[in-house]
Design a protein around this motif. Sequence first.
Motif, PDB file in Angstrom:
ATOM      1  N   ILE A   9     -20.007  30.602 -58.439  1.00 41.03           N
ATOM      2  CA  ILE A   9     -20.663  31.581 -59.324  1.00 41.03           C
ATOM      3  C   ILE A   9     -19.713  32.765 -59.480  1.00 41.03           C
ATOM      4  CG2 ILE A   9     -22.737  33.004 -59.674  1.00 41.03           C
ATOM      5  CD1 ILE A   9     -23.237  29.910 -59.428  1.00 41.03           C
ATOM      6  N   ASP A  10     -19.159  32.894 -60.694  1.00 46.65           N
ATOM      7  CA  ASP A  10     -18.208  33.994 -60.903  1.00 46.65           C
ATOM      8  C   ASP A  10     -18.540  34.832 -62.140  1.00 46.65           C
ATOM      9  OD1 ASP A  10     -17.551  32.178 -62.857  1.00 46.65           O
ATOM     10  OD2 ASP A  10     -15.490  31.843 -62.185  1.00 46.65           O
ATOM     11  N   TYR A  11     -19.740  34.588 -62.697  1.00 48.85           N
ATOM     12  CA  TYR A  11     -20.102  35.220 -63.959  1.00 48.85           C
ATOM     13  C   TYR A  11     -21.473  35.874 -63.827  1.00 48.85           C
ATOM     14  CZ  TYR A  11     -21.309  35.135 -69.035  1.00 48.85           C
ATOM     15  OH  TYR A  11     -21.692  35.454 -70.309  1.00 48.85           O
ATOM     16  N   LEU A  12     -21.532  37.163 -64.127  1.00 47.20           N
ATOM     17  CA  LEU A  12     -22.796  37.902 -64.035  1.00 47.20           C
ATOM     18  C   LEU A  12     -23.159  38.468 -65.406  1.00 47.20           C
ATOM     19  CD1 LEU A  12     -24.991  39.106 -62.086  1.00 47.20           C
ATOM     20  CD2 LEU A  12     -23.545  41.150 -61.971  1.00 47.20           C
ATOM     21  N   ARG A  13     -24.366  38.172 -65.842  1.00 49.53           N
ATOM     22  CA  ARG A  13     -24.861  38.780 -67.080  1.00 49.53           C
ATOM     23  C   ARG A  13     -25.733  39.956 -66.678  1.00 49.53           C
ATOM     24  NH1 ARG A  13     -24.717  35.227 -71.764  1.00 49.53           N
ATOM     25  NH2 ARG A  13     -26.341  36.498 -72.708  1.00 49.53           N
ATOM     26  N   ILE A  14     -25.447  41.097 -67.249  1.00 48.55           N
ATOM     27  CA  ILE A  14     -26.222  42.291 -66.890  1.00 48.55           C
ATOM     28  C   ILE A  14     -26.987  42.776 -68.116  1.00 48.55           C
ATOM     29  CG2 ILE A  14     -26.139  44.641 -65.978  1.00 48.55           C
ATOM     30  CD1 ILE A  14     -23.483  44.016 -64.656  1.00 48.55           C
ATOM     31  N   SER A  15     -28.298  42.788 -68.004  1.00 49.43           N
ATOM     32  CA  SER A  15     -29.111  43.324 -69.084  1.00 49.43           C
ATOM     33  C   SER A  15     -29.241  44.823 -68.868  1.00 49.43           C
ATOM     34  CB  SER A  15     -30.486  42.650 -69.082  1.00 49.43           C
ATOM     35  OG  SER A  15     -31.311  43.297 -70.016  1.00 49.43           O
ATOM     36  N   LEU A  16     -28.842  45.597 -69.873  1.00 45.59           N
ATOM     37  CA  LEU A  16     -28.812  47.049 -69.690  1.00 45.59           C
ATOM     38  C   LEU A  16     -30.102  47.731 -70.107  1.00 45.59           C
ATOM     39  CD1 LEU A  16     -25.183  47.949 -70.838  1.00 45.59           C
ATOM     40  CD2 LEU A  16     -26.064  47.686 -68.522  1.00 45.59           C
ATOM     41  N   THR A  17     -30.916  47.028 -70.876  1.00 41.00           N
ATOM     42  CA  THR A  17     -32.173  47.626 -71.331  1.00 41.00           C
ATOM     43  C   THR A  17     -33.109  46.520 -71.819  1.00 41.00           C
ATOM     44  OG1 THR A  17     -33.181  49.090 -72.981  1.00 41.00           O
ATOM     45  CG2 THR A  17     -31.155  48.021 -73.652  1.00 41.00           C
ATOM     46  N   PHE A  54     -20.870  42.783 -56.214  1.00 41.77           N
ATOM     47  CA  PHE A  54     -20.735  41.433 -56.790  1.00 41.77           C
ATOM     48  C   PHE A  54     -19.264  41.023 -56.881  1.00 41.77           C
ATOM     49  CE2 PHE A  54     -25.116  41.852 -58.448  1.00 41.77           C
ATOM     50  CZ  PHE A  54     -25.586  40.587 -58.141  1.00 41.77           C
ATOM     51  N   SER A  55     -18.433  41.974 -57.272  1.00 45.34           N
ATOM     52  CA  SER A  55     -17.015  41.624 -57.469  1.00 45.34           C
ATOM     53  C   SER A  55     -16.376  41.241 -56.135  1.00 45.34           C
ATOM     54  CB  SER A  55     -16.255  42.779 -58.119  1.00 45.34           C
ATOM     55  OG  SER A  55     -16.082  43.820 -57.187  1.00 45.34           O
ATOM     56  N   GLN A  56     -16.847  41.902 -55.067  1.00 41.01           N
ATOM     57  CA  GLN A  56     -16.292  41.541 -53.753  1.00 41.01           C
ATOM     58  C   GLN A  56     -16.792  40.172 -53.305  1.00 41.01           C
ATOM     59  OE1 GLN A  56     -17.358  45.172 -51.799  1.00 41.01           O
ATOM     60  NE2 GLN A  56     -15.767  46.203 -52.986  1.00 41.01           N
ATOM     61  N   LYS A  57     -17.853  39.718 -53.925  1.00 43.90           N
ATOM     62  CA  LYS A  57     -18.389  38.398 -53.569  1.00 43.90           C
ATOM     63  C   LYS A  57     -17.875  37.302 -54.511  1.00 43.90           C
ATOM     64  CE  LYS A  57     -22.730  38.291 -52.092  1.00 43.90           C
ATOM     65  NZ  LYS A  57     -22.444  37.909 -50.714  1.00 43.90           N
ATOM     66  N   GLY A  58     -17.051  37.677 -55.473  1.00 46.92           N
ATOM     67  CA  GLY A  58     -16.431  36.650 -56.312  1.00 46.92           C
ATOM     68  C   GLY A  58     -16.767  36.700 -57.796  1.00 46.92           C
ATOM     69  N   ILE A  59     -17.573  37.686 -58.212  1.00 49.91           N
ATOM     70  CA  ILE A  59     -17.841  37.787 -59.657  1.00 49.91           C
ATOM     71  C   ILE A  59     -16.596  38.348 -60.350  1.00 49.91           C
ATOM     72  CG2 ILE A  59     -19.194  39.037 -61.424  1.00 49.91           C
ATOM     73  CD1 ILE A  59     -20.782  36.736 -60.137  1.00 49.91           C
ATOM     74  N   LYS A  60     -16.143  37.622 -61.394  1.00 48.87           N
ATOM     75  CA  LYS A  60     -14.932  38.054 -62.109  1.00 48.87           C
ATOM     76  C   LYS A  60     -15.237  38.445 -63.555  1.00 48.87           C
ATOM     77  CE  LYS A  60     -11.809  34.850 -59.752  1.00 48.87           C
ATOM     78  NZ  LYS A  60     -12.121  33.423 -59.722  1.00 48.87           N
ATOM     79  N   TYR A  61     -16.378  37.923 -64.048  1.00 50.65           N
ATOM     80  CA  TYR A  61     -16.678  38.120 -65.463  1.00 50.65           C
ATOM     81  C   TYR A  61     -18.063  38.756 -65.596  1.00 50.65           C
ATOM     82  CZ  TYR A  61     -13.075  34.573 -65.425  1.00 50.65           C
ATOM     83  OH  TYR A  61     -11.924  33.883 -65.169  1.00 50.65           O
ATOM     84  N   ILE A  62     -18.128  39.765 -66.418  1.00 45.98           N
ATOM     85  CA  ILE A  62     -19.418  40.436 -66.649  1.00 45.98           C
ATOM     86  C   ILE A  62     -19.723  40.416 -68.133  1.00 45.98           C
ATOM     87  CG2 ILE A  62     -20.573  42.692 -66.648  1.00 45.98           C
ATOM     88  CD1 ILE A  62     -19.348  43.255 -63.949  1.00 45.98           C
ATOM     89  N   LYS A  63     -20.943  40.025 -68.467  1.00 49.76           N
ATOM     90  CA  LYS A  63     -21.403  40.111 -69.864  1.00 49.76           C
ATOM     91  C   LYS A  63     -22.510  41.152 -69.933  1.00 49.76           C
ATOM     92  CE  LYS A  63     -21.430  37.177 -73.057  1.00 49.76           C
ATOM     93  NZ  LYS A  63     -20.354  37.114 -74.076  1.00 49.76           N
ATOM     94  N   LEU A  64     -22.383  42.110 -70.824  1.00 51.25           N
ATOM     95  CA  LEU A  64     -23.432  43.103 -71.018  1.00 51.25           C
ATOM     96  C   LEU A  64     -24.359  42.638 -72.125  1.00 51.25           C
ATOM     97  CD1 LEU A  64     -21.233  46.330 -70.759  1.00 51.25           C
ATOM     98  CD2 LEU A  64     -22.557  45.200 -68.951  1.00 51.25           C
ATOM     99  N   THR A  65     -25.657  42.674 -71.826  1.00 47.54           N
ATOM    100  CA  THR A  65     -26.623  42.164 -72.790  1.00 47.54           C
ATOM    101  C   THR A  65     -27.870  43.048 -72.738  1.00 47.54           C
ATOM    102  OG1 THR A  65     -27.916  40.185 -73.358  1.00 47.54           O
ATOM    103  CG2 THR A  65     -27.279  40.367 -71.071  1.00 47.54           C
ATOM    104  N   GLY A  66     -28.967  42.582 -73.301  1.00 46.35           N
ATOM    105  CA  GLY A  66     -30.193  43.384 -73.280  1.00 46.35           C
ATOM    106  C   GLY A  66     -31.395  42.497 -73.565  1.00 46.35           C
ATOM    107  N   GLY A  67     -32.387  43.024 -74.133  1.00 49.95           N
ATOM    108  CA  GLY A  67     -32.512  44.054 -75.142  1.00 49.95           C
ATOM    109  C   GLY A  67     -31.226  44.198 -75.971  1.00 49.95           C
TER     110      GLY A  67
END
Length: 320
Positions: A9-17, A54-67
Amino acid sequence: MKDSFGRIIDYLRISLTDRCNFHCLYCMPPEGIKLIPHKEILTFEEVYILAKIFSQKGIKYIKLTGGEPLLRKEICSLIRMLNSIPEIKEVTLTTNGFFLEKMADKLKKAGIHRINISLDTLNPVKFKKITKSGDIKPVLKGIDRAIEVGFSPVKLNCVIMRGINDDEILSFIEFAKIKGLEIKFIELMPAKFNNFSFGRFQDLLFTSDEIKEKIPYRMKKRKKIGIGPEDAFILENGVKIGFIDAISHKFCHLCNRMRLSSTGVLTPCLMSSVGINLKKALRPKPIPEVLDDLINEALLLKPKEHTNYDFISDMSKIGG
Ligand code: SAM
């Protein structure tokens, strides 16, 4: 990070709103959603603290999403904060495109690596219907602006639905050819408020195989591209397309992602309602060891695969 089934698991999607200026038929229930109070939504500082862990645990890619992520004021400062984390290789964005004309340049300068713009029709009347009152013109201008400022590729996310926009597949390909865009055709996914107000999920679902049948060009498979599970092709006219066919061709064995909601709930699978609330270890003061444990706990909850009947709890909150 490795889950119980050996997937990295190296990809985190973050919903900002949870807020969005559009109310797409397939994303939100017709009556709208109960908005989350502002104080419940993670601050940029909190998102940054989590991203660092997360990055220290191996996440390399972040996608910002929402809303709609571009509704978050000062989003560019968050993008810069995320880009300052050495382990993060890419920060990308999914947007409905409405605010892009104004913001594309700033987003590029802040370090957004790639951009996906959601657009399900090229017809202004249909656009109003699908988005419940949205105006297509700013979105089209936003696409042009994203190209102008140098995003490459600019990708369209396009959910094809039977009887709604399945007659536009070719128009999308021609549009992509003219503009130099790539297209990601996304299969409709079931949502909690299923059946949809405009039809039953089973009737609306238009599979990737059905889409392929409507494409008159020869298609050549591309090697795995990008960081997602997209099944990618290049057409003989040069247009690059891809399919996210989570329903008809499950790709759970390729899943490399987790999802963080705007309130700090970490969800290991889009199609299940299981999630771990990280906020309890963020407020009043972040406790990194506990956050680390909670992330591991969520990782263990990642199912081997989804069933097509686990309806997505809140697409508009979880961010697709
Ligand atoms: N507002 C941004 C946007 O429009 O891209 C980000 C959030 S939106 C929830 C992210 C993606 O999820 C969009 O491309 C949208 O089309 C997709 N999506 C939402 N509901 C869906 C559903 N029921 N099935 C398939 N895709 C869906």
